[in-house]
Design an enzyme around this catalytic site. Sequence first.
Site, PDB file in Angstrom:
ATOM      1  N   SER A 271       7.086 -74.984 106.800  1.00 34.66           N
ATOM      2  CA  SER A 271       6.538 -76.054 105.965  1.00 34.66           C
ATOM      3  C   SER A 271       6.975 -76.007 104.504  1.00 34.66           C
ATOM      4  O   SER A 271       6.822 -76.986 103.792  1.00 34.66           O
ATOM      5  CB  SER A 271       5.011 -76.077 106.042  1.00 34.66           C
ATOM      6  OG  SER A 271       4.457 -75.004 105.323  1.00 34.66           O
TER       7      SER A 271
ATOM      8  N   LYS B   1       1.612 -73.544  99.860  1.00 35.37           N
ATOM      9  CA  LYS B   1       1.893 -74.939  99.504  1.00 35.37           C
ATOM     10  C   LYS B   1       2.176 -75.038  98.014  1.00 35.37           C
ATOM     11  O   LYS B   1       1.976 -74.101  97.254  1.00 35.37           O
ATOM     12  CB  LYS B   1       0.697 -75.842  99.848  1.00 35.37           C
ATOM     13  CG  LYS B   1       0.248 -75.788 101.298  1.00 35.37           C
ATOM     14  CD  LYS B   1       1.280 -76.343 102.248  1.00 35.37           C
ATOM     15  CE  LYS B   1       0.814 -76.154 103.686  1.00 35.37           C
ATOM     16  NZ  LYS B   1       1.894 -76.249 104.634  1.00 35.37           N
TER      17      LYS B   1
END
Length: 190
Positions: free
Chosen positions: A49, A92
């Site tokens: 990701s 993230k």
Amino acid sequence: MAKKGNKQNEEESLGKFILDVVVMMVVILGIFWLVFTYALSNDSVSGPSMQPTFENNDRLISVRHFEPKRNDVVVLVAPKAAKDTPGALYIKRVIGLPGDKLVSKNDKMYINGKLFKEPYLDNSLKKADNDAGQTYTNNFTYTVPKGYYWVMGDHRDISKDSHIFGPVKRSALVSKVVFRYWPFNKIQGF
């Protein structure tokens, strides 16, 4: 007689040396434990990701006490809304701060009405422009509530992030990534 005394002194010196080494190792290990329990974190990337910024199995050092800023790469506890992995640790990037109005339209991010440059998205993982009108980043409009942050992965079309589970509380942000030490050919500070 002198030989016996010298041999006894040598044995005492060797014993004292070994004890000193053991005590020193215990102190050093204790310091490392304290530092990595309360100040730093040793993290490992799992999944794609954050590609191309981070790859699977990259090893990172992050700091536990920080004030989140836009573009910081953070480790966070996945919220309950991340149905398949609540409580897991995610890596993230902070995109939106409390009070920000975010607009993602046609693969461009606008924050409070201004175009936000995201050079880390210029990569080979981005879908081609002629890919049946698909966008790399889903279109959305959102105002980040007070005490919350909007986080997204750099590999937008596969990342489980705020565009799926919404903003995250400040308390969910565990640490800020400051250094990648593995693989050795990609050592880098952030």
